[in-house]
Design an enzyme around this catalytic site. Structure first.
Site, PDB file in Angstrom:
ATOM      1  N   ASP A  35       1.030  -1.250   0.065  1.00  0.00           N
ATOM      2  CA  ASP A  35       0.020   0.004  -0.034  1.00  0.00           C
ATOM      3  C   ASP A  35       0.861   1.397  -0.176  1.00  0.00           C
ATOM      4  O   ASP A  35       1.959   1.441   0.830  1.00  0.00           O
ATOM      5  CB  ASP A  35      -0.848  -0.010   1.170  1.00  0.00           C
ATOM      6  CG  ASP A  35      -2.071   1.008   1.079  1.00  0.00           C
ATOM      7  OD1 ASP A  35      -3.202   0.431   1.001  1.00  0.00           O
ATOM      8  OD2 ASP A  35      -1.894   1.898   1.289  1.00  0.00           O
ATOM      9  N   ILE A  36       0.277   2.269  -0.629  1.00  0.00           N
ATOM     10  CA  ILE A  36       1.176   3.431  -0.886  1.00  0.00           C
ATOM     11  C   ILE A  36       1.234   4.331   0.155  1.00  0.00           C
ATOM     12  O   ILE A  36       2.142   5.040   0.680  1.00  0.00           O
ATOM     13  CB  ILE A  36       0.713   4.247  -2.071  1.00  0.00           C
ATOM     14  CG1 ILE A  36       1.930   5.109  -2.574  1.00  0.00           C
ATOM     15  CG2 ILE A  36      -0.491   5.088  -1.826  1.00  0.00           C
ATOM     16  CD1 ILE A  36       1.580   5.730  -3.663  1.00  0.00           C
ATOM     17  N   ASN A  97     -13.009  -3.541   1.693  1.00  0.00           N
ATOM     18  CA  ASN A  97     -13.775  -2.522   1.913  1.00  0.00           C
ATOM     19  C   ASN A  97     -14.863  -2.582   0.607  1.00  0.00           C
ATOM     20  O   ASN A  97     -14.146  -2.918  -0.623  1.00  0.00           O
ATOM     21  CB  ASN A  97     -13.159  -1.231   1.897  1.00  0.00           C
ATOM     22  CG  ASN A  97     -12.498  -0.944   3.257  1.00  0.00           C
ATOM     23  OD1 ASN A  97     -13.082  -1.339   4.550  1.00  0.00           O
ATOM     24  ND2 ASN A  97     -11.171  -0.337   3.263  1.00  0.00           N
ATOM     25  N   GLU A 105     -12.411   3.087  -1.498  1.00  0.00           N
ATOM     26  CA  GLU A 105     -11.866   4.263  -2.495  1.00  0.00           C
ATOM     27  C   GLU A 105     -11.501   3.898  -3.963  1.00  0.00           C
ATOM     28  O   GLU A 105     -11.823   4.582  -4.667  1.00  0.00           O
ATOM     29  CB  GLU A 105     -10.541   4.766  -1.799  1.00  0.00           C
ATOM     30  CG  GLU A 105     -10.877   5.382  -0.635  1.00  0.00           C
ATOM     31  CD  GLU A 105      -9.813   5.837   0.195  1.00  0.00           C
ATOM     32  OE1 GLU A 105      -8.707   5.889  -0.114  1.00  0.00           O
ATOM     33  OE2 GLU A 105      -9.959   6.291   1.288  1.00  0.00           O
ATOM     34  N   HIS A 110      -9.908  -5.384  -3.923  1.00  0.00           N
ATOM     35  CA  HIS A 110      -8.634  -5.587  -3.255  1.00  0.00           C
ATOM     36  C   HIS A 110      -8.867  -5.922  -1.665  1.00  0.00           C
ATOM     37  O   HIS A 110      -9.792  -5.620  -1.164  1.00  0.00           O
ATOM     38  CB  HIS A 110      -7.823  -4.116  -3.316  1.00  0.00           C
ATOM     39  CG  HIS A 110      -8.385  -3.082  -2.785  1.00  0.00           C
ATOM     40  ND1 HIS A 110      -9.598  -2.442  -3.395  1.00  0.00           N
ATOM     41  CD2 HIS A 110      -8.491  -2.298  -1.718  1.00  0.00           C
ATOM     42  CE1 HIS A 110     -10.046  -1.197  -2.954  1.00  0.00           C
ATOM     43  NE2 HIS A 110      -9.299  -1.228  -1.663  1.00  0.00           N
ATOM     44  N   MET A 111      -7.972  -6.891  -1.235  1.00  0.00           N
ATOM     45  CA  MET A 111      -7.935  -7.230  -0.110  1.00  0.00           C
ATOM     46  C   MET A 111      -6.575  -6.697   0.650  1.00  0.00           C
ATOM     47  O   MET A 111      -5.751  -6.771   0.145  1.00  0.00           O
ATOM     48  CB  MET A 111      -7.925  -8.608   0.167  1.00  0.00           C
ATOM     49  CG  MET A 111      -7.897  -9.155   1.780  1.00  0.00           C
ATOM     50  SD  MET A 111      -8.257 -11.031   1.534  1.00  0.00           S
ATOM     51  CE  MET A 111     -10.262 -10.876   1.278  1.00  0.00           C
ATOM     52  N   HIS A 112      -7.015  -5.766   1.812  1.00  0.00           N
ATOM     53  CA  HIS A 112      -5.693  -5.430   2.727  1.00  0.00           C
ATOM     54  C   HIS A 112      -5.170  -6.427   3.354  1.00  0.00           C
ATOM     55  O   HIS A 112      -6.295  -7.089   4.169  1.00  0.00           O
ATOM     56  CB  HIS A 112      -6.261  -4.250   3.517  1.00  0.00           C
ATOM     57  CG  HIS A 112      -6.650  -3.020   2.685  1.00  0.00           C
ATOM     58  ND1 HIS A 112      -5.938  -1.956   2.516  1.00  0.00           N
ATOM     59  CD2 HIS A 112      -7.824  -2.710   2.312  1.00  0.00           C
ATOM     60  CE1 HIS A 112      -6.756  -1.057   2.042  1.00  0.00           C
ATOM     61  NE2 HIS A 112      -8.124  -1.377   1.798  1.00  0.00           N
TER      62      HIS A 112
HETATM   63  P1  AMP Z   1      -9.999   1.377   0.090  1.00  0.00           P
HETATM   64  O1  AMP Z   1     -10.604   2.427   0.775  1.00  0.00           O
HETATM   65  O2  AMP Z   1      -9.948  -0.276   0.734  1.00  0.00           O
HETATM   66  O3  AMP Z   1     -10.536   1.554  -1.551  1.00  0.00           O
HETATM   67  O4  AMP Z   1      -8.417   1.501   0.151  1.00  0.00           O
HETATM   68  C1  AMP Z   1      -7.540   1.801  -1.170  1.00  0.00           C
HETATM   69  C2  AMP Z   1      -6.282   1.754  -0.739  1.00  0.00           C
HETATM   70  O5  AMP Z   1      -5.414   1.786  -2.007  1.00  0.00           O
HETATM   71  C3  AMP Z   1      -5.620   2.566   0.330  1.00  0.00           C
HETATM   72  O6  AMP Z   1      -5.082   2.393   1.430  1.00  0.00           O
HETATM   73  C4  AMP Z   1      -4.624   3.540  -0.453  1.00  0.00           C
HETATM   74  O7  AMP Z   1      -3.661   4.035   0.346  1.00  0.00           O
HETATM   75  C5  AMP Z   1      -4.202   2.486  -1.411  1.00  0.00           C
HETATM   76  N1  AMP Z   1      -3.765   3.150  -2.782  1.00  0.00           N
HETATM   77  C6  AMP Z   1      -4.118   4.250  -3.691  1.00  0.00           C
HETATM   78  N2  AMP Z   1      -3.330   4.119  -4.501  1.00  0.00           N
HETATM   79  C7  AMP Z   1      -2.166   3.496  -4.452  1.00  0.00           C
HETATM   80  C8  AMP Z   1      -1.080   3.019  -5.380  1.00  0.00           C
HETATM   81  N3  AMP Z   1      -0.735   3.712  -6.442  1.00  0.00           N
HETATM   82  N4  AMP Z   1      -0.273   2.241  -4.936  1.00  0.00           N
HETATM   83  C9  AMP Z   1      -0.535   1.384  -3.725  1.00  0.00           C
HETATM   84  N5  AMP Z   1      -1.626   1.472  -3.037  1.00  0.00           N
HETATM   85  C10 AMP Z   1      -2.505   2.695  -3.394  1.00  0.00           C
END
Ligand code: AMP
Length: 125
Positions: A35-36, A97, A105, A110-112
């Site tokens: 994650d960024i 999410n 977002e 995606h799975m964290h």
């Molecule tokens: P969500 O709220 O579950 O959709 O989480 C989206 C995640 O994507 C967040 O934790 C961001 O920090 C991550 N994210 C957004 N852009 C990037 C990227 N270019 N590379 C890696 N992670 C990202």
């Protein structure tokens, strides 16, 4: 309303190689990258390569091969980071999410995977 996949989302761009990522694992059907904006020492995002919006979309529409590949990738990342609680690690949390209530977002499933420190209770409010 049926799912409408937006192929301009940032993870679609990562999958097409249009923007860089910090890959930790790539398999036939799955990509995992850091994650960024990490919220824990381990914060990996695992995504299917196919165009799925969120977890239920993936679970109900992906092939068995895609689902198996994704699930194994999650396990491998836990193994790679030594966070498996049954193997001497201290544990972790997976989060997927979905939609507005889930505060998703990026509209590509995606799975964290979060770990490397005590994570507190699941929800704060
Ligand atoms: P969500 O709220 O579950 O959709 O989480 C989206 C995640 O994507 C967040 O934790 C961001 O920090 C991550 N994210 C957004 N852009 C990037 C990227 N270019 N590379 C890696 N992670 C990202």
């Amino acid at each position: 309303m049926p799912y409408n996949y937006d192929d301009q989302n940032i993870f679609a761009k990562i999958l097409r190689g249009e923007i860089p990522n910090d890959t930790v694992l790539e398999t036939e059907h799955t990509l995992a990258f850091n994650d960024i904006q990490p919220q824990a020492p381990v914060h990996v995002l695992v995504i299917p390569k196919g165009p799925y919006v969120c977890h239920d979309h993936f679970a109900l529409n992906a092939s068995d091969a895609e689902i198996a590949d994704f699930t194994r990738a999650v396990g491998k990342i836990c193994q790679m980071n030594s966070i498996q609680p049954g193997e001497g690690g201290e544990g972790y949390r997976t989060i997927a999410n979905a939609g507005s209530d889930g505060v998703q977002e990026v509209p590509h499933f995606h799975m964290h995977i979060l770990g490397g420190r005590p994570l507190g209770r699941m929800l704060s409010k």
